[in-house]
Design an enzyme around this catalytic site. Structure first.
Site, PDB file in Angstrom:
ATOM      1  N   GLY A  48      -3.687  12.775   3.626  1.00 18.02           N
ATOM      2  CA  GLY A  48      -2.683  13.014   2.597  1.00 18.02           C
ATOM      3  C   GLY A  48      -2.511  14.452   2.139  1.00 18.02           C
ATOM      4  N   GLU A 102      -6.975  17.728  -2.805  1.00 22.84           N
ATOM      5  CA  GLU A 102      -6.575  16.317  -2.720  1.00 22.84           C
ATOM      6  C   GLU A 102      -5.072  16.190  -2.942  1.00 22.84           C
ATOM      7  OE1 GLU A 102      -7.253  13.500  -1.819  1.00 22.84           O
ATOM      8  OE2 GLU A 102      -9.242  12.785  -2.319  1.00 22.84           O
ATOM      9  N   ASP A 103      -4.473  15.200  -2.303  1.00 24.44           N
ATOM     10  CA  ASP A 103      -3.054  14.919  -2.549  1.00 24.44           C
ATOM     11  C   ASP A 103      -2.876  14.248  -3.907  1.00 24.44           C
ATOM     12  OD1 ASP A 103      -4.425  12.686  -1.644  1.00 24.44           O
ATOM     13  OD2 ASP A 103      -2.809  11.934  -0.379  1.00 24.44           O
ATOM     14  N   ASP A 106      -6.210   9.082  -8.261  1.00 23.22           N
ATOM     15  CA  ASP A 106      -5.731   7.878  -8.930  1.00 23.22           C
ATOM     16  C   ASP A 106      -6.890   7.352  -9.799  1.00 23.22           C
ATOM     17  OD1 ASP A 106      -4.602   5.412  -9.506  1.00 23.22           O
ATOM     18  OD2 ASP A 106      -4.170   4.868  -7.458  1.00 23.22           O
ATOM     19  N   PHE A 155       3.583   3.874  -7.542  1.00 24.59           N
ATOM     20  CA  PHE A 155       3.268   4.254  -6.165  1.00 24.59           C
ATOM     21  C   PHE A 155       4.264   5.297  -5.674  1.00 24.59           C
ATOM     22  CE2 PHE A 155       3.178   3.835  -1.569  1.00 24.59           C
ATOM     23  CZ  PHE A 155       1.816   3.892  -1.340  1.00 24.59           C
ATOM     24  N   VAL A 156       3.750   6.379  -5.119  1.00 23.36           N
ATOM     25  CA  VAL A 156       4.615   7.467  -4.647  1.00 23.36           C
ATOM     26  C   VAL A 156       4.360   7.768  -3.164  1.00 23.36           C
ATOM     27  CG1 VAL A 156       4.881   8.559  -6.907  1.00 23.36           C
ATOM     28  CG2 VAL A 156       2.975   9.242  -5.453  1.00 23.36           C
ATOM     29  N   ASP A 162       1.606   8.714   2.187  1.00 16.08           N
ATOM     30  CA  ASP A 162       2.282   7.718   3.031  1.00 16.08           C
ATOM     31  C   ASP A 162       2.400   6.357   2.374  1.00 16.08           C
ATOM     32  OD1 ASP A 162      -0.539   7.008   3.232  1.00 16.08           O
ATOM     33  OD2 ASP A 162       0.085   5.686   4.854  1.00 16.08           O
ATOM     34  N   ARG A 168       5.070  10.360   5.191  1.00 17.44           N
ATOM     35  CA  ARG A 168       4.248  11.567   4.941  1.00 17.44           C
ATOM     36  C   ARG A 168       5.036  12.852   5.132  1.00 17.44           C
ATOM     37  NH1 ARG A 168      -1.119  10.224   4.549  1.00 17.44           N
ATOM     38  NH2 ARG A 168      -1.853   8.616   5.959  1.00 17.44           N
TER      39      ARG A 168
HETATM   40  P1  5GP Z   1      -8.414   6.818  -5.884  1.00 17.11           P
HETATM   41  O1  5GP Z   1      -7.996   5.563  -6.600  1.00 17.11           O
HETATM   42  O2  5GP Z   1      -9.728   6.629  -5.194  1.00 17.11           O
HETATM   43  O3  5GP Z   1      -8.391   8.011  -6.800  1.00 17.11           O
HETATM   44  O4  5GP Z   1      -7.314   7.086  -4.795  1.00 17.11           O
HETATM   45  C1  5GP Z   1      -7.556   6.708  -3.495  1.00 17.11           C
HETATM   46  C2  5GP Z   1      -6.484   7.082  -2.544  1.00 17.11           C
HETATM   47  O5  5GP Z   1      -5.430   6.163  -2.738  1.00 17.11           O
HETATM   48  C3  5GP Z   1      -5.820   8.447  -2.655  1.00 17.11           C
HETATM   49  O6  5GP Z   1      -6.528   9.476  -2.020  1.00 17.11           O
HETATM   50  C4  5GP Z   1      -4.526   8.159  -1.916  1.00 17.11           C
HETATM   51  O7  5GP Z   1      -4.742   8.238  -0.527  1.00 17.11           O
HETATM   52  C5  5GP Z   1      -4.261   6.729  -2.304  1.00 17.11           C
HETATM   53  N1  5GP Z   1      -3.259   6.639  -3.383  1.00 17.11           N
HETATM   54  C6  5GP Z   1      -3.458   6.483  -4.703  1.00 17.11           C
HETATM   55  N2  5GP Z   1      -2.286   6.418  -5.355  1.00 17.11           N
HETATM   56  C7  5GP Z   1      -1.320   6.563  -4.394  1.00 17.11           C
HETATM   57  C8  5GP Z   1       0.109   6.591  -4.436  1.00 17.11           C
HETATM   58  O8  5GP Z   1       0.789   6.479  -5.471  1.00 17.11           O
HETATM   59  N3  5GP Z   1       0.733   6.758  -3.236  1.00 17.11           N
HETATM   60  C9  5GP Z   1       0.069   6.884  -2.055  1.00 17.11           C
HETATM   61  N4  5GP Z   1       0.801   7.045  -0.956  1.00 17.11           N
HETATM   62  N5  5GP Z   1      -1.280   6.855  -1.991  1.00 17.11           N
HETATM   63  C10 5GP Z   1      -1.953   6.708  -3.149  1.00 17.11           C
END
Ligand code: 5GP
Length: 179
Positions: A48, A102-103, A106, A155-156, A162, A168
């Site tokens: 990402g 990081e992208d 969450d 969700f984005v 992606d 992406r």
């Molecule tokens: P975490 O919940 O562990 O912080 O996020 C885990 C992963 O979930 C992120 O690195 C990303 O790959 C994916 N993710 C979380 N929110 C989103 C979102 O809104 N869109 C997308 N495409 N991936 C997300």
């Protein structure tokens, strides 16, 4: 309002590319001020963060290292769930300042896992730069040193992020349209 179908869902434009680039320039300026003169290694988390990393590191002076890491499929399980192994650390990061790119952060579970594994390599300091952050979903107390844009818990996709492997390569960031 531009709406487009990605895989089987509809998305509408949320953050245009020009705004994303302005935000990243602001992040780069702050990083450059904070870390001037340090031995820095930037670690982009694949897949990402590839676009964010590319845009950011163009604006960082050349005397730094850049690498990309990936969380590999499951290495084992723990009481807290599945633990993914961080792969691709080929550089000596001992005593260096590591900036994780990081992208999106969450819940923060992924980030916590990455930091835990990186600490095993005894870096001098670990900082976190994330393009997007969902504060409402965040469950951890790890400091996010550089946050581009705080977004709601939607969700984005786009700019590296992606949906089922699609989207992406979009230059803008889109947000899902609820049916
Ligand atoms: P975490 O919940 O562990 O912080 O996020 C885990 C992963 O979930 C992120 O690195 C990303 O790959 C994916 N993710 C979380 N929110 C989103 C979102 O809104 N869109 C997308 N495409 N991936 C997300």
């Amino acid at each position: 309002m531009e709406v487009r179908k990605i895989h089987d869902k509809k998305f509408k434009i949320f953050i245009p590319n020009a705004e994303i680039r302005t935000v990243i320039t602001g992040m780069a300026d702050k990083i450059n001020r904070d870390l001037e003169g340090r031995d820095v290694i930037f670690m982009g988390i694949l897949n990402g963060a590839f676009m964010f990393a590319a845009e950011l590191i163009k604006q960082i002076p050349p005397n730094c290292q850049i690498t990309f890491l990936k969380l590999a499929s499951y290495a084992g399980t723990s009481s807290t769930g599945t633990v993914k192994r961080l792969i691709g650390i080929n550089e000596d990061i001992h005593d260096k300042t590591v900036v994780i790119l990081e992208d999106i952060v969450d819940t923060g579970i992924t980030l916590e896992n990455i930091i835990k594994q990186l600490k095993g390599y005894e870096p001098g300091e670990i900082r976190v730069a994330t393009l997007l952050h969902k504060p409402e979903a965040y469950l951890k107390d790890i400091t996010l040193d550089y946050v581009g844009i705080e977004i709601p818990n939607d969700f984005v996709v786009g700019f590296g992020l992606d949906y089922e492997g699609f989207g992406r390569n979009l230059a803008d960031i889109y947000r899902v349209v609820e049916p």
